[in-house]
Scaffold this motif. Structure first.
Motif, PDB file in Angstrom:
ATOM      1  N   ARG A  46     -51.336   8.938  -1.620  1.00 36.97           N
ATOM      2  CA  ARG A  46     -52.735   8.633  -1.267  1.00 36.97           C
ATOM      3  C   ARG A  46     -53.673   9.733  -1.769  1.00 36.97           C
ATOM      4  NH1 ARG A  46     -50.441  10.539   3.399  1.00 36.97           N
ATOM      5  NH2 ARG A  46     -51.619  12.163   4.495  1.00 36.97           N
ATOM      6  N   ILE A  49     -54.047   9.418  -5.641  1.00 40.88           N
ATOM      7  CA  ILE A  49     -55.000   8.358  -5.990  1.00 40.88           C
ATOM      8  C   ILE A  49     -56.432   8.857  -5.861  1.00 40.88           C
ATOM      9  CG2 ILE A  49     -55.901   6.102  -5.275  1.00 40.88           C
ATOM     10  CD1 ILE A  49     -52.928   5.432  -4.497  1.00 40.88           C
ATOM     11  N   VAL A  50     -56.729   9.540  -4.762  1.00 39.94           N
ATOM     12  CA  VAL A  50     -58.083  10.074  -4.554  1.00 39.94           C
ATOM     13  C   VAL A  50     -58.441  11.057  -5.663  1.00 39.94           C
ATOM     14  CG1 VAL A  50     -59.521  11.487  -3.019  1.00 39.94           C
ATOM     15  CG2 VAL A  50     -58.075   9.693  -2.062  1.00 39.94           C
ATOM     16  N   CYS A  52     -57.169  11.306  -8.730  1.00 39.56           N
ATOM     17  CA  CYS A  52     -57.307  10.607 -10.004  1.00 39.56           C
ATOM     18  C   CYS A  52     -58.674   9.941 -10.105  1.00 39.56           C
ATOM     19  CB  CYS A  52     -56.214   9.561 -10.182  1.00 39.56           C
ATOM     20  SG  CYS A  52     -54.593  10.281 -10.487  1.00 39.56           S
ATOM     21  N   ARG A  53     -59.121   9.324  -9.037  1.00 37.60           N
ATOM     22  CA  ARG A  53     -60.448   8.698  -9.037  1.00 37.60           C
ATOM     23  C   ARG A  53     -61.541   9.752  -9.151  1.00 37.60           C
ATOM     24  NH1 ARG A  53     -59.164   4.221  -4.381  1.00 37.60           N
ATOM     25  NH2 ARG A  53     -58.209   2.714  -5.779  1.00 37.60           N
ATOM     26  N   HIS A  54     -61.386  10.839  -8.426  1.00 35.03           N
ATOM     27  CA  HIS A  54     -62.409  11.887  -8.436  1.00 35.03           C
ATOM     28  C   HIS A  54     -62.538  12.519  -9.825  1.00 35.03           C
ATOM     29  CE1 HIS A  54     -65.053  14.984  -6.891  1.00 35.03           C
ATOM     30  NE2 HIS A  54     -64.338  15.843  -7.589  1.00 35.03           N
ATOM     31  N   TYR A  55     -61.402  12.869 -10.438  1.00 39.06           N
ATOM     32  CA  TYR A  55     -61.410  13.522 -11.743  1.00 39.06           C
ATOM     33  C   TYR A  55     -61.479  12.538 -12.907  1.00 39.06           C
ATOM     34  CZ  TYR A  55     -59.877  17.742  -9.238  1.00 39.06           C
ATOM     35  OH  TYR A  55     -59.763  18.820  -8.393  1.00 39.06           O
ATOM     36  N   GLN A  56     -61.345  11.252 -12.616  1.00 41.04           N
ATOM     37  CA  GLN A  56     -61.363  10.188 -13.615  1.00 41.04           C
ATOM     38  C   GLN A  56     -60.267  10.388 -14.665  1.00 41.04           C
ATOM     39  OE1 GLN A  56     -65.412   9.940 -15.034  1.00 41.04           O
ATOM     40  NE2 GLN A  56     -66.116   9.044 -13.117  1.00 41.04           N
ATOM     41  N   SER A  58     -55.798   9.493 -15.252  1.00 40.53           N
ATOM     42  CA  SER A  58     -54.714   8.631 -14.794  1.00 40.53           C
ATOM     43  C   SER A  58     -53.674   9.438 -14.018  1.00 40.53           C
ATOM     44  CB  SER A  58     -54.038   7.938 -15.979  1.00 40.53           C
ATOM     45  OG  SER A  58     -53.294   8.881 -16.728  1.00 40.53           O
ATOM     46  N   LYS A  75     -64.376  17.832 -17.831  1.00 43.42           N
ATOM     47  CA  LYS A  75     -65.508  16.962 -17.578  1.00 43.42           C
ATOM     48  C   LYS A  75     -66.714  17.858 -17.405  1.00 43.42           C
ATOM     49  CE  LYS A  75     -63.202  13.095 -17.139  1.00 43.42           C
ATOM     50  NZ  LYS A  75     -63.290  11.993 -17.996  1.00 43.42           N
TER      51      LYS A  75
END
Length: 78
Positions: A46, A49-50, A52-56, A58, A75
């Protein structure tokens, strides 16, 4: 090839975030997040996943299963 713990640290530093800031994003303590970066505790899916979404990026990149995509290393300004 670096471990996922090193990739977590690199991503955090590339985004100019402290361990405390990332811990807040994950809803955990700085101490627990530090344990993830050191490899003393395994990162829960979990949280992966958070992050990966935050840093954009995979999960394959974080886990070292795939090379970084262009621009995934840094980034601009977090």
């Amino acid at each position: 090839m670096s471990s996922y713990m090193q990739r977590l640290r690199n991503l955090r530093e590339d985004h100019d975030l402290s361990q405390e800031q990332v811990a807040q994003i994950l809803g955990t303590s700085q101490t627990m997040y530090a344990r993830y970066e050191r490899g003393a505790s395994e990162l829960p899916i979990r949280h992966l996943i958070v992050l990966c979404r935050h840093y954009q990026v995979s999960a394959d990149f974080v886990l070292g299963l795939k090379p970084p995509e262009k621009g995934a290393d840094k980034k601009g300004g977090g």
